[in-house]
Design a protein around this motif. Structure first.
Motif, short mmCIF file in Angstrom:
data_model
loop_
_atom_site.label_atom_id
_atom_site.label_comp_id
_atom_site.label_asym_id
_atom_site.label_seq_id
_atom_site.Cartn_x
_atom_site.Cartn_y
_atom_site.Cartn_z
N PHE A 374 -12.20 44.00 16.42
CA PHE A 374 -12.55 44.16 15.00
C PHE A 374 -13.97 44.71 14.85
O PHE A 374 -14.21 45.61 14.03
CB PHE A 374 -12.45 42.82 14.27
CG PHE A 374 -11.06 42.23 14.22
CD1 PHE A 374 -9.94 43.00 14.51
CD2 PHE A 374 -10.87 40.88 13.89
CE1 PHE A 374 -8.66 42.45 14.47
CE2 PHE A 374 -9.59 40.33 13.85
CZ PHE A 374 -8.50 41.11 14.14
N TRP A 409 -6.44 42.44 11.39
CA TRP A 409 -7.56 41.74 10.76
C TRP A 409 -7.16 41.22 9.38
O TRP A 409 -7.44 40.07 9.02
CB TRP A 409 -8.75 42.71 10.65
CG TRP A 409 -10.08 42.10 10.39
CD1 TRP A 409 -10.36 40.83 9.96
CD2 TRP A 409 -11.35 42.74 10.54
NE1 TRP A 409 -11.71 40.66 9.82
CE2 TRP A 409 -12.34 41.81 10.18
CE3 TRP A 409 -11.73 44.03 10.93
CZ2 TRP A 409 -13.70 42.14 10.20
CZ3 TRP A 409 -13.09 44.34 10.96
CH2 TRP A 409 -14.05 43.40 10.59
N GLY A 417 -11.87 36.65 10.20
CA GLY A 417 -12.19 37.57 11.29
C GLY A 417 -13.69 37.63 11.52
O GLY A 417 -14.16 37.64 12.67
#
Length: 801
Positions: A374, A409, A417
């Motif tokens: 991410f 995500w 996240g």
């Protein structure tokens, strides 16, 4: 200016060049495939006394490359006949042919100096306005642009196909410094509409989008593996289907692709992205360096992370590489408590929140892995792209991920996240926090059936472009559902067309699915104009629910089983004889009952990647949902005056008896499963449902009339039955089939001959359906059929007994 592509030239016939040539041939384009001239004779040519001036010798490299491509499996071409669309030649004798084409695609070795030499040669013969692109996977387009004419630069860019081009849908388009906008727009649309691709316009940055994120993801895993002291089996267990990735997961995929390919791109990134915050991650771990030194590159060298070894008894076993000792050992079974918690969660997107909460090694792995991913993708904007959805598109289409990084995500939750990253000591790019501060708590949202993404520069949601051409079931399912049960959801597609979406496990067809199909037909006949059967599952349908059949057969509930088979047959006949047009839209595996449904639709709109066939022999029965009847009917419809009718019937008999499955929708025409002039094939999966809807609407608007049930099917009786019985006797005597295979084949023969009739006779569909059902039912009383059913349920593959 209208631009059409009638002919292309592919320069370079290596694995990638030949495969690209084949894919253009797949879609009906004429192809000129060119490569270099050999510099010396091989032994065969010397023995034949040939010279380097011989045309066969001069085209040897390109011809051998294409021949090898056409023999490879999986095949790069939909149908071997399509190879006739490819003309081969060499870069010395035939280079002037590029002045006849509409698009020149360079696919030579990844060296800038060689590419420039090729462009010098091409520019002498290319006509102005011709598209010219490079399939480079990493060389900057701006470097290849240097020294070229203005017209060349205006029509030049990168078009990066992913290997294999037929199967991987990502098509990256990388503009050069002077590429005309209309050229990029044309290639973007052509990739989607004609090549069946997910077109993604990328920036001219190292490895572009797909490989930049994909290689980061793999290299990140390599480092996590060592950090957490994990085995390759554990990683492959955690990075496969459970998170929506292919079964080959990570290490098996690297073996298939080739470790050297991965290392080449990783080294290129290490050299060319010095300012990347994860620059050191692209440095090869020691175990990868050792594997490269040992030439353990994967499948191409016989060993990589996995190795197949012969045992003393002649059988084979797969060994795994121990990353600590770098020695091969017996495979270890990997299991995790966290994964057990996801077994009842069908939707992959719903699993991520459970996976990251795991208290075991799996949970820790997912938290580390996703946090790193991410953070990395958020920091690549705006470097590699301005729009976040392009990263997700690239990973889905190029690496086979069911969900891209931003979609994962979102499934976990944006704020969760960020918290997960903080626990790992990392943070996202600033724009993510700015998005939350602006009141947007997700990267995507759905409104009125369309997907919107967070547009970072404008700080608001924008519609993902290009959705007008397709229907996304995930976006309309809740809002447009008119009926649902445990097996199907029926959605209103608009304009009077309904869709039946299978929702059962593996889209198998059981009582709930049949109930849903009948309900959909009822609704459509009363209030709508047509019906489509389509879904977004991994496969269209693996066939009837054999678990249900097995249980009924074991319990000897033959009356109930007879009723279940008849219900299946009657439902298929409703597909054929309803008062509204029906369209089936199969894709990927369409087996057994899924094939029978397609056979009974008024029209089939098949995705090119449809692997369709009647495979019931594998579980010890014959097609019982109208498939045996339908193949008999289709054989009879091909009979011509003075024709050897038995030969026609035999072809259709063997289609079932040999459980033939097409390796593409085009091959299904050869099996008479798809019918020319009636059924159509589409290359772009995203557009399949929209096209199926249009076809249903077109039939409805052209005064569709309910068909009349057939009473005129010619069956051949004893003539066919005797010939088939002789054939099965010979097959058994030659040890080609087992005793049980013979029994099944003889039952099928009895149905397709129309029974023990003394002469050729005209019969009804219902007559054949009754024979088919009786044969199916009798076979379920056989012990060996029960063994086959049980083996398929346990092992997922057929048993020969």
């Amino acid at each position: 200016m209208k631009r059409t592509i009638k002919k292309v030239a592919v320069i370079g016939s290596g694995i990638m060049g030949s495969a690209i040539a084949c894919h253009f041939a797949n879609i009906g384009v004429e192809v000129i495939l060119l490569d270099i001239v050999p510099r010396e004779l091989n032994e065969h040519e010397k023995k034949k006394g040939l010279s380097l001036e011989n045309k066969t010798v001069r085209n040897r490299i390109v011809n051998e490359a294409l021949k090898n491509a056409l023999k490879s499996k999986p095949s790069p071409i939909y149908h071997q006949e399509f190879a006739k669309r490819i003309q081969t030649g060499n870069l010395e004798d035939d280079i002037e042919l590029v002045n006849q084409v509409d698009w020149i695609i360079e696919v030579v070795v990844e060296r800038l100096d060689i590419k420039k030499q090729v462009f010098d040669n091409i520019e002498k013969h290319r006509k102005p306005g011709t598209l010219i692109t490079s399939n480079t996977s990493g060389i900057p387009i701006k470097f290849m642009n240097e020294g070229r004419s203005e017209d060349f630069q205006q029509h030049f860019c990168g078009t990066h196909f992913f290997n294999p081009p037929r199967y991987l849908r990502l098509f990256e388009i990388i503009p050069g410094p002077n590429t005309k906008p209309e050229v990029i727009a044309f290639l973007n649309e052509y990739g989607k509409k004609f090549l069946g691709k997910k077109s993604v316009i990328a920036k001219d940055t190292p490895a572009f989008i797909g490989n930049r994120i994909g290689i980061f993801s793999i290299m990140s895993l390599f480092h996590i593996v060592k950090e957490m002291d994990m085995t390759i089996e554990e990683v492959d267990k955690l990075t496969g289907p459970v998170i929506g990735r292919q079964k080959s997961a990570t290490f098996r995929t690297v073996d298939v692709v080739g470790l050297d390919t991965l290392v080449h791109v990783a080294n290129g990134l290490y050299e060319n992205v010095p300012h990347d915050e994860q620059h050191e991650l692209f440095k090869l771990p020691d175990f990868i360096k050792t594997m490269m030194e040992n030439n353990w590159l994967g499948s191409k060298t016989g060993q990589g992370f996995y190795k197949k070894e012969k045992k003393k008894d002649g059988s084979s076993e797969i060994k795994s590489l121990d990353l600590n000792t770098l020695e091969y050992r017996d495979r270890k079974r990997a299991s995790f408590a966290t994964l057990e918690l996801t077994k009842t969660i069908d939707r992959v997107a719903d699993r991520f929140e459970v996976l990251i909460k795991g208290k075991d090694k799996a949970g820790e792995f997912y938290r580390k892995n996703f946090a790193a991913l991410f953070a990395y993708v958020s920091n690549r904007i705006p470097e590699i792209t301005d729009e976040l959805y392009k990263i997700d598109d690239a990973m889905q289409a190029g690496f086979g991920w069911e969900h891209g990084p931003f979609q994962i995500w979102d499934a976990i939750g944006v704020e969760k996240g960020i918290k997960m990253m903080a626990e790992q000591g990392i943070q996202p790019a600033n724009w993510v926090n700015e998005m939350l501060e602006a009141g947007y708590d997700s990267f995507y949202t759905v409104k009125d059936g369309n997907t919107y993404f967070y547009d970072i520069p404008n700080k608001k949601m924008q519609q993902v472009p290009g959705q007008d051409a397709f229907i996304i079931l995930d976006n309309i399912r809740d809002a447009k559902a008119v009926f649902k049960n445990s097996g199907v959801i029926v959605e209103d597609l608009g304009d009077g067309i309904l869709n039946v979406e299978f929702r059962s496990k593996m889209n198998s067809i059981g009582g709930d699915v049949l109930d849903g199909l009948n309900k959909a037909i009822d609704l459509a006949e009363k209030e709508y104009q047509g019906l489509v059967v389509a879904n977004n599952g991994q496969n269209f349908s693996v066939g009837a629910n054999i678990g249900m059949i097995f249980m009924m057969a074991v319990e000897q509930e033959y009356d109930e089983l007879n009723m279940a088979i008849k219900y299946f047959q009657d439902t298929m006949m409703r597909m054929r004889y309803s008062s509204i047009p029906t369209v089936a839209a199969p894709h990927n595996m369409t087996l057994g009952g899924g094939c029978e449904l397609s056979l009974h639709a008024d029209k089939v709109v098949a995705h090119a990647e449809t692997y369709i066939g009647l495979v019931e022999f594998g579980v010890g029965v014959i097609p019982g949902g109208g498939g045996s009847k339908e193949m008999t009917l289709r054989a009879a419809d091909t009979y011509q005056k003075d024709d050897v009718e038995l030969n026609r019937l035999r072809e259709h008999f063997l289609t079932i008896g040999m459980a033939k499955v097409s390796t593409s929708a085009y091959e299904a025409y050869d099996l008479n499963i798809l019918q020319p002039g009636k059924d159509i094939v589409v290359v772009n999966k995203d557009r399949q449902l929209a096209i199926a809807k249009k076809q249903a609407l077109l039939m409805a608007e052209n005064a569709y009339t309910q068909p009349i049930k057939r009473q005129d099917i010619k069956v051949l009786g004893k003539q066919a039955l005797g010939a088939f019985y002789v054939g099965t006797d010979q097959m058994l005597a030659g040890n080609y089939i087992s005793e049980h295979d013979k029994k099944i084949a003889n039952k099928l023969a009895y149905v397709m001959a129309g029974g023990d009739l003394s002469a050729a006779t005209k019969v009804s569909e219902q007559y054949l359906l009754d024979l088919e059902r009786e044969a199916f039912l009798s076979l379920t009383g056989e012990r060996k059929t029960l063994e086959r059913l049980q083996h398929m349920l346990k092992k997922g593959k057929p048993l020969r007994n």
